[in-house]
Design an enzyme around this catalytic site. Sequence first.
Site, short mmCIF file in Angstrom:
data_model
loop_
_atom_site.label_atom_id
_atom_site.label_comp_id
_atom_site.label_asym_id
_atom_site.label_seq_id
_atom_site.Cartn_x
_atom_site.Cartn_y
_atom_site.Cartn_z
N ASP A 181 38.18 49.45 42.73
CA ASP A 181 37.51 50.74 42.53
C ASP A 181 38.29 51.65 41.59
OD1 ASP A 181 39.60 51.40 44.20
OD2 ASP A 181 38.38 52.43 45.70
N GLY A 182 39.16 51.05 40.78
CA GLY A 182 39.90 51.83 39.79
C GLY A 182 41.17 51.11 39.39
N PRO A 199 45.32 46.65 39.31
CA PRO A 199 43.98 47.03 39.76
C PRO A 199 44.05 47.72 41.12
CG PRO A 199 44.29 44.65 39.91
CD PRO A 199 45.49 45.19 39.23
N LYS A 200 43.21 48.71 41.33
CA LYS A 200 43.13 49.37 42.64
C LYS A 200 42.16 48.57 43.49
CE LYS A 200 42.42 53.84 44.87
NZ LYS A 200 41.51 53.31 45.91
N ILE A 201 42.70 47.73 44.33
CA ILE A 201 41.89 46.78 45.09
C ILE A 201 41.26 47.49 46.28
CG2 ILE A 201 41.97 44.65 46.42
CD1 ILE A 201 44.29 43.82 44.53
#
Length: 559
Positions: free
Chosen positions: A278-279, A124-126
Site C-alpha cells: 500500500d505504498g 515496499p510497504k507490505i
Amino acid sequence: MWKRIFILISALLGNVCSFASCPNWSPAQAKQEITRLEQQLSQWNDAYWRQGASAVSDEVYDRLMTRLTQWRRCFGDVQTPSDMPPPVNGDTRHPVAHTGVSKLADKTAVARWMSGKQDLWAQPKIDGVAVTLVYRDGQLAQAISRGNGLAGEDWTAKARQIPALPHTTQGALANSVLQGEIFLRREGHIQKQRGGMNARAKVAGLMMRQGATAPLDELGVFIWAWPDGPAKMGERLTLLANAGFSLTQRFSKPVNLPQEVAAWREEWFTSPLPFVTDGIIIRTAKEPVGRSWVPGQGSWVAAWKYQPVSQLAEIKAIHFRTGRTGKTSVIAELVPVKLDDKQVQRVNIGSVNRWRRLDIAAGDQVLVSLAGQGIPRLDKVVWRGLNRQKPPIPSSRYTPLTCFYYSTACEEQFIARLNGAGSPQALDIKGTGEAGWKQLSQAHHFSHIFSWLSLTLPQLQKTPGFSAKRAQQLWHRFTLARRQPFQRWVSALGVPLPRAALQALRDSTWLQFKARNERSWQTLPGIGPENARRLVEFIHHPDIDSLVGKLGEFGVNGF
C-alpha cells in the site's frame, strides 16, 4: 502492519484539511453523531483484533477514523484516534517496542524528510500484520503480535505453523529480535490492477482463528527491522537472506534522491510482486539502539502511501435533474474531495430507484471513485447520519416528447436537449457544453433546440462572456454542423433509435422515416415491438413535424 494507532496519526493530521468543512450541527446532535461513530468504530476494532473479522475494509475504517477526528476538532474535543487502542488480550512484552511510521503526503514531503539524512533505503510497504520474532540459541522462541507497540499477544504457536517462517537461525541471528510483516502470499500480484484485496484483515483472521492446527501455507514473512543488528545495511541484508529471509534483501534498494523513491514506488505499484502493498517505506540504515525505541517516535523511517482509488465524501445535498429524454436523475452534491488530480464536488447517483435503494441523504458518508474517463462515481454508503432528511421527488411530467421548445418550466430538459444535439454522438459541436448552451439560449432567446442555426457571426460576437475568438470558432463549428450526415441529425433530434439500428439504417431522408410503419422498424437490429411503437409515435409527433420543417428551411440535408 497494525493499522489502528500510530501509523494513522500523521495521515490523519495531513488529510484533515480535505474535510475542513464542519457539520452544521447543534452541540446535542454533534454529541450524538460522534458517540454513534465512536461506538461503531469500537465494535469494528474489537471484532478485528479479537476475532480477525473485518466488517469493513481497512480503507473505510481509516477514513471514518479520520472523519471522527475532524468532527471532534470541530466541536472542541481534542481526543485523537490513539484513544481507541486495540483490545489486546495478551500482555506479552516486546523486547524492542514497535515505533510505527510517519506518513508523507507527497514527493515534496519525501524530499523534506530525506534532507540531511544519509544511507537511505527503500522497501515496499507490505500490507499485512506486524510481528516481533525472538530467536534464542538458534530457535524461534517467541512471536508477538504488535498490539499497542509495547505488548501484544503471544502468537508463537501459530507462527511455528507458517512453513515460510524460519524456525531456526544461526550465527548473528541465533540470538536476535526481528520485526516484520506477516503477509498473504500472492503470485504475481500487481497492485495497480488488483488493489489491496483486504489482505491485512485476511492475515489477521488466519492468525487469530481459534482451533486451527493446519500449517499456514498462505502466509509469508518480510523482515523490515533488526534492532541492534549489524550497522551496515548490506551485511544485515545478507545475513537475513542466508537465514531464510530472502525477500528483505531482494526488496531493499539504496536511494539518494526523491526521484529514485518515486521511481521505486511506481515500479512496485505496477509490477508483479509476491505480496500486497500500500505504498513505499524509506528508512535510514543507521538506527538508535533498541532500548530507546518508543511507539510513535520512529524518526528514522517513514512511509509514502499510494493514492487511494476511492475517497470518503460527505453528502452535502441531493438534487434532481431532468435529462434530454425527460428521465429524472439524482445528483449528490459533495463536500469537495480530491480524487487523483480532480476536485470532485458532485456525483451522479443515477435513477430515482437507485437512489431509493442506496438510501442516501444529506450528511451521509459515501465512498466515491473515478470510473472510466475520470468520471466520478458513487461506490457505496459507509455511514448514515442521524437526522436524515430527503428532498421530495419531483413530479414526472417530462417525457421523450417534451421540451423541444423553450419555456421556463422546460428549461432543464431544453438545455439538456441542446447539449445532446451538440454531443460527439450527434453533431459533435466542440467547445460548447451545457454551460455554453445555456449562455447562448439565454442571450439569444432560443425558441427551439435548433434556434442556433439562425445565429450570425456578429450575434455570436455579442454574446455575453464570449470572446471574439470563441465566437469565431463556434461560428465555424455551427457551419460544419450544417454539413453533417443525415444520421447525425437524426441523433440530434433525439430519435429513440438504438446505435446498432442507426448504423444499419440506409434511409437518407425524413420522408423515408415517416413512410416506415412499426413492422418496418422491427427489421432493424435492436428494435422490438415496443421500441417500434415509440419510434412511430416520436416521428409523427406535431413538435417533431414542426422541427423537421425548420431544419428543411435551414437547408439541412435530408429534411
